[in-house]
Enzyme design. Structure first.
Site, short mmCIF file in Angstrom:
data_model
loop_
_atom_site.label_atom_id
_atom_site.label_comp_id
_atom_site.label_asym_id
_atom_site.label_seq_id
_atom_site.Cartn_x
_atom_site.Cartn_y
_atom_site.Cartn_z
N LEU A 66 0.83 -1.20 0.00
CA LEU A 66 0.00 0.00 0.00
C LEU A 66 0.87 1.25 0.00
CD1 LEU A 66 -2.42 -1.15 2.87
CD2 LEU A 66 -2.62 -1.63 0.41
N CYS A 87 8.66 3.79 4.26
CA CYS A 87 8.89 2.44 3.73
C CYS A 87 10.22 2.28 3.00
CB CYS A 87 7.74 2.05 2.82
SG CYS A 87 6.20 1.87 3.70
N ASN A 119 10.15 -3.26 -2.70
CA ASN A 119 10.43 -1.87 -2.30
C ASN A 119 11.86 -1.48 -2.62
OD1 ASN A 119 7.91 -1.19 -1.53
ND2 ASN A 119 8.29 -1.21 0.66
C1 UDX Z 1 5.82 2.71 -1.03
C2 UDX Z 1 5.40 1.69 -2.07
O1 UDX Z 1 4.97 2.37 -3.23
C3 UDX Z 1 4.30 0.79 -1.53
O2 UDX Z 1 4.00 -0.22 -2.47
C4 UDX Z 1 4.76 0.14 -0.26
O3 UDX Z 1 3.82 -0.70 0.28
C5 UDX Z 1 5.16 1.20 0.73
O4 UDX Z 1 6.16 2.04 0.19
P1 UDX Z 1 5.00 5.07 -0.20
O5 UDX Z 1 6.17 5.05 0.71
O6 UDX Z 1 3.71 5.52 0.30
O7 UDX Z 1 4.78 3.59 -0.83
O8 UDX Z 1 5.40 6.05 -1.37
P2 UDX Z 1 5.67 6.02 -2.94
O9 UDX Z 1 4.52 6.64 -3.63
O10 UDX Z 1 6.10 4.71 -3.37
O11 UDX Z 1 6.91 7.04 -3.02
C6 UDX Z 1 8.05 6.78 -2.29
C7 UDX Z 1 9.08 7.90 -2.50
O12 UDX Z 1 9.64 7.79 -3.79
C8 UDX Z 1 8.50 9.30 -2.38
O13 UDX Z 1 9.40 10.13 -1.70
C9 UDX Z 1 8.37 9.74 -3.84
O14 UDX Z 1 8.47 11.14 -3.98
C10 UDX Z 1 9.58 9.05 -4.47
N1 UDX Z 1 9.45 8.78 -5.90
C11 UDX Z 1 8.48 7.93 -6.34
C12 UDX Z 1 10.36 9.37 -6.80
O15 UDX Z 1 11.22 10.16 -6.42
N2 UDX Z 1 10.25 9.08 -8.13
C13 UDX Z 1 9.30 8.21 -8.60
O16 UDX Z 1 9.27 7.99 -9.82
C14 UDX Z 1 8.38 7.63 -7.68
#
Ligand code: UDX
Length: 446
Positions: free
Chosen positions: A153, A260, A208
């Site tokens: 999630l 995460c 992850n």
């Molecule tokens: C993540 C996973 O997506 C999810 O499947 C897992 O269960 C928990 O960890 P989350 O931590 O809520 O979810 O955030 P996510 O939307 O994945 O973004 C994580 C980080 O990566 C953020 O800081 C976001 O800004 C960064 N990000 C994401 C990037 O810098 N570039 C991208 O292309 C995607």
């Protein structure tokens, strides 16, 4: 499963536990949620939700007939056939996952007449399930079933991710238990990966860690684009069309954060290290990410010189939009660096608990307040409110109309026309000076 669904116990009424509880209730199951914090149970019984997640209050309200909240674990062990462990597993200083919440549950489980299945939904290092099983056996509870069903999630879209997952993972010691757990997700159209417990645990961590690796990779590509004149957005587009690569998680920026990725990448690296294997790739993923958060400082110095005495607006404190979560957010590292350089920091965020941001930073109630008199504005979180940042109002309010776009949120042409100096991530040809002159790309620009 009866038409009334199963009776499911959720241990831990935090973000994972409440989203899981609401979604299982919405699938028709009866759900009993247990937490050790009396104030949290009181809030939930009063129909209030102690965490921020879009759509969650409505889903809990809609299913309140099937939901109940308690401090008593025995209420779950007396009535539920499935117990989901959803407690927090935060990182320890060594980078290992803190499993004390998990062991507290295992130690508290009472002797039971019935055989129920304990399911781990918290993120735990591979091998934890085996240790839990041994602990249960040592307590004479070896007859209980055990399975691992990790969550995937993302904050801000957790309900959507639960209801429309790419896959459901169920690892179990006894395949029959696995099938019973898989059946709980009936109504969700997604492939179920049935496997052993350790593999299920590893699928979560590896997924992850791989997503974080993609982000560090595209950030390094962006950094190379800055010295070669290429445009990372075009590069990511061209890469992503390759179906072996795909377009997701190739958005260059200021580095990943959150509760995460940083934790799971470190936990996996530590897990490997504890088993005598040096996970080199993840060491680099972590190092690249930490450096990426600091690269903005170099960009600011390129435009402003020494930062001492300068005023910088830090726009966006959360680790990503649509959440109030600042854990491991780039804004914390950037803000600390700026304060250390003697700059004045003006911080703005629409949702974050701003009082928990850095001491020494001035918290502002609006974007305009934050940029008024500022020498630069840095986009740290790609909040939609910032899409119109390059406005005339902002231009005249700033002491020096300079925007550093840490998320490539803005349209460089529109920013240039508005007369701002502009810098971004991995798009050298799209940066501009205040006079609206496009900066020629690559080193000769220096
Ligand atoms: C993540 C996973 O997506 C999810 O499947 C897992 O269960 C928990 O960890 P989350 O931590 O809520 O979810 O955030 P996510 O939307 O994945 O973004 C994580 C980080 O990566 C953020 O800081 C976001 O800004 C960064 N990000 C994401 C990037 O810098 N570039 C991208 O292309 C995607």
């Amino acid at each position: 499963m009866s038409s009334e669904g199963e009776t499911i116990g959720i241990i831990g009424a935090g973000w994972v536990g409440l989203v899981t509880a609401a979604c299982f209730a919405d699938l028709g199951h009866r759900v009993i949620v247990r937490d050790i914090l009396p104030e949290r149970i009181e809030l939930l019984r009063a129909g209030k939700v102690p965490i921020y997640e879009p759509g969650l209050p409505e889903l809990l309200e809609r299913n309140k007939e099937r939901l109940s909240y308690t401090l008593e674990l025995t209420e779950l062990t007396d009535e539920a056939d499935f117990l989901f462990i959803c407690v927090g597993t935060p990182p320890t200083y060594s980078g290992d996952a803190d499993l004390s919440g998990v062991w507290a549950v295992v130690d508290e489980l009472p002797p039971l007449e019935r055989r129920l299945v304990v399911i781990m939904k918290s993120t735990v290092p591979a091998g934890t399930g085996e240790k839990v099983r041994s602990a249960l056996e040592a307590r004479g509870l070896g007859y209980l079933g055990y399975a691992s069903s990790p969550e995937f999630l993302a904050e801000g879209r957790a309900i959507e991710d639960f209801v429309h997952p790419d896959r459901i993972v169920v690892g179990s010691f006894d395949p029959a238990d696995g099938k019973r757990v898989g059946a709980l997700y009936a109504g969700i159209d997604a492939p179920i990966v049935y496997c052993d417990v350790a593999s299920a645990e590893m699928i979560k961590l590896a997924s992850n860690a791989f997503l974080a690796t993609r982000i560090s990779f595209i950030n390094e590509i962006a950094n190379v684009c800055e010295v070669t004149g290429a445009d990372v957005e075009q590069v990511a587009k061209g890469m992503g069309l390759d179906r072996r690569i795909g377009p997701h998680f190739l958005h260059a920026g200021i580095g990943y954060g959150g509760s995460c990725f940083p934790k799971d990448v470190t936990a996996l690296k530590q897990l490997a290290g504890n088993s005598g294997y040096h996970f080199q790739l993840l060491s680099s993923v972590i190092e690249v990410n930490e450096l990426q958060k600091r690269r903005v400082i170099g960009k600011l110095e390129k435009h402003l010189g020494a930062l001492a005495g300068k005023t910088v607006a830090v726009l966006g404190l959360t680790f990503k939009p649509d959440t109030n979560d600042m854990r491991e957010a780039a804004s914390i590292v950037l803000g600390s660096r700026l304060l250390a350089e003697g700059a004045e920091v003006r911080a703005w965020d629409p949702l974050a608990d701003r009082d928990s941001y850095l001491r020494g930073a001035r918290i502002c109630d609006s974007v305009l307040e934050a940029v008024t008199g500022a020498d630069a504005a840095v986009i740290v979180t790609e909040w939609k409110e910032l899409r119109e940042l390059a406005s005339e109002k902002v231009h005249s309010a700033m002491r020096n109309p300079l925007i550093i776009d840490g998320r490539n949120l803005l349209d460089p042409d529109q920013v240039r026309v508005a007369g701002f100096a502009y810098d971004c991530v991995g798009r050298p040809g799209r940066s501009s000076t205040a006079s609206g002159q496009a900066k020629t790309s690559g080193p000769q620009a220096e």
